[in-house]
Design an enzyme around this catalytic site. Structure first.
Site, PDB file in Angstrom:
ATOM      1  CG  LEU A  33     -10.431  14.716   4.377  1.00 28.13           C
ATOM      2  CD1 LEU A  33     -11.450  15.851   4.242  1.00 28.13           C
ATOM      3  CD2 LEU A  33     -10.097  14.155   2.981  1.00 28.13           C
ATOM      4  N   GLY A  36      -4.895  12.868   2.929  1.00 24.87           N
ATOM      5  CA  GLY A  36      -5.694  12.798   1.703  1.00 24.87           C
ATOM      6  C   GLY A  36      -6.296  14.149   1.363  1.00 24.87           C
ATOM      7  CE1 TYR A 141       3.812   1.861   5.868  1.00 24.78           C
ATOM      8  CE2 TYR A 141       5.764   1.134   4.677  1.00 24.78           C
ATOM      9  CZ  TYR A 141       4.402   1.408   4.707  1.00 24.78           C
ATOM     10  OH  TYR A 141       3.658   1.219   3.580  1.00 24.78           O
ATOM     11  CE  LYS A 145       0.753  -0.261   5.867  1.00 22.52           C
ATOM     12  NZ  LYS A 145      -0.605   0.021   5.403  1.00 22.52           N
ATOM     13  CG  ASN A 170       9.705   2.128  -4.775  1.00 22.63           C
ATOM     14  OD1 ASN A 170      10.010   0.995  -4.382  1.00 22.63           O
ATOM     15  ND2 ASN A 170      10.246   3.214  -4.277  1.00 22.63           N
ATOM     16  CG  HIS A 188       7.279   8.953  -2.243  1.00 19.20           C
ATOM     17  ND1 HIS A 188       6.230   9.501  -1.546  1.00 19.20           N
ATOM     18  CD2 HIS A 188       7.516   7.747  -1.681  1.00 19.20           C
ATOM     19  CE1 HIS A 188       5.841   8.656  -0.613  1.00 19.20           C
ATOM     20  NE2 HIS A 188       6.605   7.582  -0.661  1.00 19.20           N
ATOM     21  NE  ARG A 279      15.429   7.306   1.954  1.00 19.28           N
ATOM     22  CZ  ARG A 279      14.327   7.375   1.207  1.00 19.28           C
ATOM     23  NH1 ARG A 279      13.636   8.495   1.169  1.00 19.28           N
ATOM     24  NH2 ARG A 279      13.939   6.349   0.488  1.00 19.28           N
ATOM     25  CG  ASP A 282      17.132   4.230   0.970  1.00 20.07           C
ATOM     26  OD1 ASP A 282      15.932   3.925   1.181  1.00 20.07           O
ATOM     27  OD2 ASP A 282      17.494   5.347   0.543  1.00 20.07           O
TER      28      ASP A 282
END
Ligand code: UFG
Length: 334
Positions: A33, A36, A141, A145, A170, A188, A279, A282
């Site tokens: 949490l 979340g 990041y 993954k 996205n 976002h 940014r 990107d």
């Protein structure tokens, strides 16, 4: 099926839990949490409040509930933050993933779904991006993954753990006016633009308008969260036929300006925008080819129009301007 969903109180995880519960699966949500929301957990799911750093907690949940599969969403997810704090993403995402996998193997779990990302492709060499596109993660990041994807190959090879790695483009939109996106801080594009419509922000800053795209702003492939959820359910049911990796997007790109225009049309608000600097990190264009999952699993986006995505997001944000803080708890902790 009996399933464990880590991060099932988060934006994408909660959308998947909803579809699983509606399909008759029994779901245990494992969530700390930290990002979340208790109120996002489906009332028919069991919430276990725990941390993936805590291997004993994972063992306890797996021993008690004996799930047949695990869907792993819980993760650090912000690309920009990972550039500032690489150890947070590489460390936490990889360590937590390993904790979970080791416990899964020990408890005989044979099915695993990993939330992966389009950030694996960094600055892609071609568009649309299919599963054969060269992998060169654009951030710690994305790297975290990719490491987990590689680890999963060995879990399959050594222990017969069947997995699906699902690389989202996205994620956007809301499953219903009661279940949507609520991040703090919000980074976002679509929620930020809708917060301007709600009067919670003065303006949206466009991160650069000198890209090599039709209007100079970045192009992204926005895919509805309910379509992503559908892909998870299909991938899960297909695992007995072998492990698999899919890129998940609409296959259509929309620019930042097109998103803002669509939000203006849907909300009826002016939404002031100004152009700021790029940014860092990107890429100009990220658009998926999802031909593989379409062909193999018959998946197709049902909400492929940007307007549908924004309308669903607006239904959620306008009903709950302060997100889940506006909603009561839905599930009791265990
Ligand atoms: N943008 C703005 N202004 C803002 C916010 C965003 O111009 O205030 C632009 C960004 O520069 C980008 C586009 O809007 O061009 C979308 O940005 P988001 O931050 O909404 O999403 P990202 O494309 O950066 O990243 C998302 C997920 C990642 C995932 C990636 C894959 O957050 O986890 O999609 O495409 F890796």
């Amino acid at each position: 099926m009996k399933l464990l969903v880590t991060g099932g109180a988060g934006y994408i995880g909660s959308a998947v839990v909803r579809q699983l519960v509606e399909a008759g699966d029994r779901v245990v949500v494992f969530d700390d949490l930290s990002q979340g929301h208790r109120a996002a957990v489906h009332p028919d799911a069991t919430l276990f409040h725990g941390r993936l750093e805590d291997r004993d907690a994972i063992d306890r949940v797996l021993a008690e509930h004996r799930p047949e599969g695990i869907l792993h969403f819980a993760s650090q997810t912000l690309v920009g933050e990972s550039m500032e704090k690489p150890f947070l993403h590489l460390g936490a995402n990889v360590r937590n993933g390993l904790n979970l996998l080791e416990s899964a193997v020990d408890h005989g779990v044979r099915r695993f779904i990993l939330s992966s990302t389009a950030n694996l492709f960094g600055l892609p060499e071609r568009i649309p991006i299919d599963e054969e596109t060269r992998i060169d993660p654009g951030s710690p990041y994305g790297e975290s993954k990719f490491i987990l994807e590689r680890i999963l190959r060995w879990m399959d090879d050594r222990f017969g753990l069947r997995y699906a790695a699902l690389r989202y483009f996205n994620a956007a939109g809301a499953v219903s006016p009661e279940l949507g996106e609520d991040h703090d801080p919000e980074t976002h594009l679509i929620p930020i633009v809708l917060q301007c419509a709600l009067g919670q922000r003065e303006k949206v800053t466009i991160y650069g308008d000198d890209y090599d795209t039709s209007d100079g702003t970045c192009v992204r492939d926005y895919v509805h969260v309910a379509d992503l959820a559908d892909a998870h359910v299909r991938a899960l049911r297909a695992l007995d036929r072998g492990s698999r990796t899919y890129n998940l997007g609409n296959g259509r790109g929309f620019s930042v300006r097109q998103v803002i225009e669509t939000c203006r049309a849907v909300t009826g608000h002016a939404i002031p925008a100004e152009v700021g600097p790029r940014r860092p990190g990107d890429p100009a264009v990220l658009v998926a080819s999802s031909e593989r999952i379409r062909a193999e699993l018959g998946w197709a986006p049902r909400y492929g129009e940007l307007r549908q995505i924004v309308e669903s997001a607006w239904a959620w944000h306008s009903a709950h301007p302060h997100g889940y803080a506006d909603r009561g708890p839905a599930a009791a902790p265990s």
